[in-house]
Design a protein around this motif. Structure first.
Motif, mmCIF file in Angstrom:
data_model
loop_
_atom_site.group_PDB
_atom_site.id
_atom_site.type_symbol
_atom_site.label_atom_id
_atom_site.label_comp_id
_atom_site.label_asym_id
_atom_site.label_seq_id
_atom_site.Cartn_x
_atom_site.Cartn_y
_atom_site.Cartn_z
ATOM 1 N N ASN A 48 -15.943 -175.617 -4.800
ATOM 2 C CA ASN A 48 -17.044 -176.069 -5.650
ATOM 3 C C ASN A 48 -17.104 -175.159 -6.861
ATOM 4 O OD1 ASN A 48 -19.430 -176.671 -6.918
ATOM 5 N ND2 ASN A 48 -20.620 -176.758 -5.029
ATOM 6 N N LEU A 49 -16.887 -175.730 -8.023
ATOM 7 C CA LEU A 49 -16.745 -174.965 -9.261
ATOM 8 C C LEU A 49 -17.941 -174.072 -9.534
ATOM 9 C CD1 LEU A 49 -14.887 -174.573 -11.655
ATOM 10 C CD2 LEU A 49 -16.034 -176.438 -12.791
ATOM 11 N N HIS A 50 -19.115 -174.514 -9.166
ATOM 12 C CA HIS A 50 -20.310 -173.761 -9.515
ATOM 13 C C HIS A 50 -20.568 -172.599 -8.566
ATOM 14 C CE1 HIS A 50 -20.334 -177.669 -11.348
ATOM 15 N NE2 HIS A 50 -20.752 -176.998 -12.385
ATOM 16 N N LYS A 59 -23.251 -174.357 -15.978
ATOM 17 C CA LYS A 59 -22.660 -175.483 -16.702
ATOM 18 C C LYS A 59 -22.767 -175.244 -18.200
ATOM 19 C CE LYS A 59 -23.343 -179.144 -13.342
ATOM 20 N NZ LYS A 59 -23.741 -180.555 -13.202
ATOM 21 N N LEU A 60 -21.820 -175.806 -18.940
ATOM 22 C CA LEU A 60 -21.819 -175.684 -20.401
ATOM 23 C C LEU A 60 -23.041 -176.379 -20.981
ATOM 24 C CD1 LEU A 60 -20.438 -175.005 -23.127
ATOM 25 C CD2 LEU A 60 -19.262 -177.207 -22.938
ATOM 26 N N ASN A 61 -23.725 -175.655 -21.880
ATOM 27 C CA ASN A 61 -24.826 -176.243 -22.643
ATOM 28 C C ASN A 61 -24.681 -175.761 -24.083
ATOM 29 O OD1 ASN A 61 -26.119 -173.641 -22.886
ATOM 30 N ND2 ASN A 61 -26.939 -173.929 -20.819
ATOM 31 N N ALA A 111 -12.815 -181.101 -12.764
ATOM 32 C CA ALA A 111 -13.380 -179.751 -12.822
ATOM 33 C C ALA A 111 -14.139 -179.551 -14.128
ATOM 34 C CB ALA A 111 -12.270 -178.705 -12.693
ATOM 35 N N LEU A 112 -13.567 -179.994 -15.231
ATOM 36 C CA LEU A 112 -14.203 -179.831 -16.536
ATOM 37 C C LEU A 112 -15.492 -180.645 -16.631
ATOM 38 C CD1 LEU A 112 -13.796 -178.458 -19.284
ATOM 39 C CD2 LEU A 112 -12.646 -180.527 -20.037
ATOM 40 N N LYS A 113 -15.438 -181.897 -16.218
ATOM 41 C CA LYS A 113 -16.605 -182.772 -16.343
ATOM 42 C C LYS A 113 -17.753 -182.362 -15.436
ATOM 43 C CE LYS A 113 -14.278 -186.839 -18.185
ATOM 44 N NZ LYS A 113 -13.886 -188.233 -17.968
ATOM 45 N N THR A 114 -17.443 -181.722 -14.325
ATOM 46 C CA THR A 114 -18.528 -181.265 -13.449
ATOM 47 C C THR A 114 -19.058 -179.897 -13.864
ATOM 48 O OG1 THR A 114 -16.952 -180.334 -11.856
ATOM 49 C CG2 THR A 114 -17.744 -182.591 -11.450
ATOM 50 N N ALA A 115 -18.417 -179.281 -14.858
ATOM 51 C CA ALA A 115 -18.833 -177.950 -15.312
ATOM 52 C C ALA A 115 -19.591 -178.008 -16.636
ATOM 53 C CB ALA A 115 -17.613 -177.045 -15.450
ATOM 54 N N VAL A 116 -20.038 -179.211 -17.027
ATOM 55 C CA VAL A 116 -20.789 -179.340 -18.276
ATOM 56 C C VAL A 116 -22.082 -180.103 -18.012
ATOM 57 C CG1 VAL A 116 -18.689 -179.305 -19.690
ATOM 58 C CG2 VAL A 116 -19.654 -181.496 -19.026
ATOM 59 N N GLU A 117 -23.105 -179.796 -18.795
ATOM 60 C CA GLU A 117 -24.368 -180.527 -18.711
ATOM 61 C C GLU A 117 -24.136 -181.968 -19.150
ATOM 62 O OE1 GLU A 117 -27.258 -179.490 -17.556
ATOM 63 O OE2 GLU A 117 -26.797 -177.362 -17.320
ATOM 64 N N GLU A 118 -25.025 -182.862 -18.751
ATOM 65 C CA GLU A 118 -24.853 -184.284 -19.067
ATOM 66 C C GLU A 118 -24.727 -184.553 -20.555
ATOM 67 O OE1 GLU A 118 -27.190 -187.389 -17.210
ATOM 68 O OE2 GLU A 118 -27.453 -186.088 -15.468
ATOM 69 N N ARG A 166 -16.464 -187.960 -22.846
ATOM 70 C CA ARG A 166 -16.447 -189.104 -21.925
ATOM 71 C C ARG A 166 -15.198 -189.966 -22.083
ATOM 72 N NH1 ARG A 166 -20.131 -190.874 -18.685
ATOM 73 N NH2 ARG A 166 -21.862 -189.826 -19.696
ATOM 74 N N ASP A 167 -14.741 -190.210 -23.294
ATOM 75 C CA ASP A 167 -13.634 -191.138 -23.520
ATOM 76 C C ASP A 167 -12.296 -190.477 -23.850
ATOM 77 O OD1 ASP A 167 -15.348 -193.334 -23.129
ATOM 78 O OD2 ASP A 167 -16.051 -193.197 -25.198
ATOM 79 N N VAL A 168 -12.184 -189.168 -23.709
ATOM 80 C CA VAL A 168 -10.907 -188.515 -24.017
ATOM 81 C C VAL A 168 -9.881 -188.870 -22.939
ATOM 82 C CG1 VAL A 168 -11.985 -186.620 -25.296
ATOM 83 C CG2 VAL A 168 -11.455 -186.336 -22.869
ATOM 84 N N LYS A 169 -8.627 -188.781 -23.303
ATOM 85 C CA LYS A 169 -7.546 -189.199 -22.396
ATOM 86 C C LYS A 169 -6.892 -188.038 -21.653
ATOM 87 C CE LYS A 169 -7.834 -193.486 -23.764
ATOM 88 N NZ LYS A 169 -9.096 -194.028 -23.364
ATOM 89 N N THR A 170 -6.912 -186.829 -22.232
ATOM 90 C CA THR A 170 -6.224 -185.703 -21.595
ATOM 91 C C THR A 170 -7.148 -184.487 -21.518
ATOM 92 O OG1 THR A 170 -5.363 -184.746 -23.650
ATOM 93 C CG2 THR A 170 -4.013 -186.462 -22.588
ATOM 94 N N PRO A 171 -6.888 -183.596 -20.567
ATOM 95 C CA PRO A 171 -7.669 -182.365 -20.493
ATOM 96 C C PRO A 171 -7.576 -181.544 -21.779
ATOM 97 C CG PRO A 171 -6.456 -182.689 -18.463
ATOM 98 C CD PRO A 171 -5.968 -183.732 -19.432
#
Length: 161
Positions: free
Chosen positions: A3-5, A12-14, A68-75, A82-87
């Protein structure tokens, strides 16, 4: 995957913690063998499926990295990627978003620095806070960074009598 957190208590990133967050994320991704997919030799998707399953392996690794990246940032930060194709594209989006020179942010940082007082902080906390603000200021405006001499003056000025 851990769990990343739970890793080092990373927040999370804000809008206020990009420098700390990116440093922690980079270390985490290196530890999970995912950093190459963000910023190294594997950042581009292979064009064709090779006999050894290179494309499939890349997609699995990229999926883990994006999760991992998407769960480590605020909404509200998630909207930027949201729409990017690569990390790599996601990482670069955050880098551009937070690294660009922003005159308003610079003015707010300078005002915070000049009004900084030790107050109820310990000396160690106070030094750390001033150094953090100076580093952030210097990253936003590399042409006019805050040097050691100026930082020392700011620190001394804000100390308790």
């Amino acid at each position: 995957m851990t769990n990343l957190h739970d890793v080092g208590g990373m927040r999370k990133l804000n809008n206020d913690n990009y420098n700390t967050w990116s440093t922690c994320m980079m270390s985490y991704m290196q530890g999970q063998d995912l950093w190459e997919i963000f910023n190294g030799s594997e950042k581009e998707q292979p064009e064709v499926e090779y006999a050894n399953g290179m494309l499939r392996k890349w997609k699995i690794k990229a999926g883990k990295a994006m999760y991992a990246l998407k769960t480590a940032v605020e909404e509200d930060m998630l909207e930027h990627i949201r729409d990017v194709k690569t990390p790599n594209e996601a990482w670069e989006t955050f880098t551009k978003l937070f690294s660009k020179k922003n005159d308003t942010k610079l003015q707010l940082l300078e005002s915070e620095l000049l009004s900084m007082k030790e107050g109820n902080m310990t000396i160690k906390q106070y030094f750390h806070k001033v150094k953090l603000l100076c580093r952030e200021f210097s990253e936003l405006d590399p042409i006019a960074p805050i040097g050691d001499t100026r930082m020392k003056r700011i620190i001394i000025h804000g100390l308790k009598p």
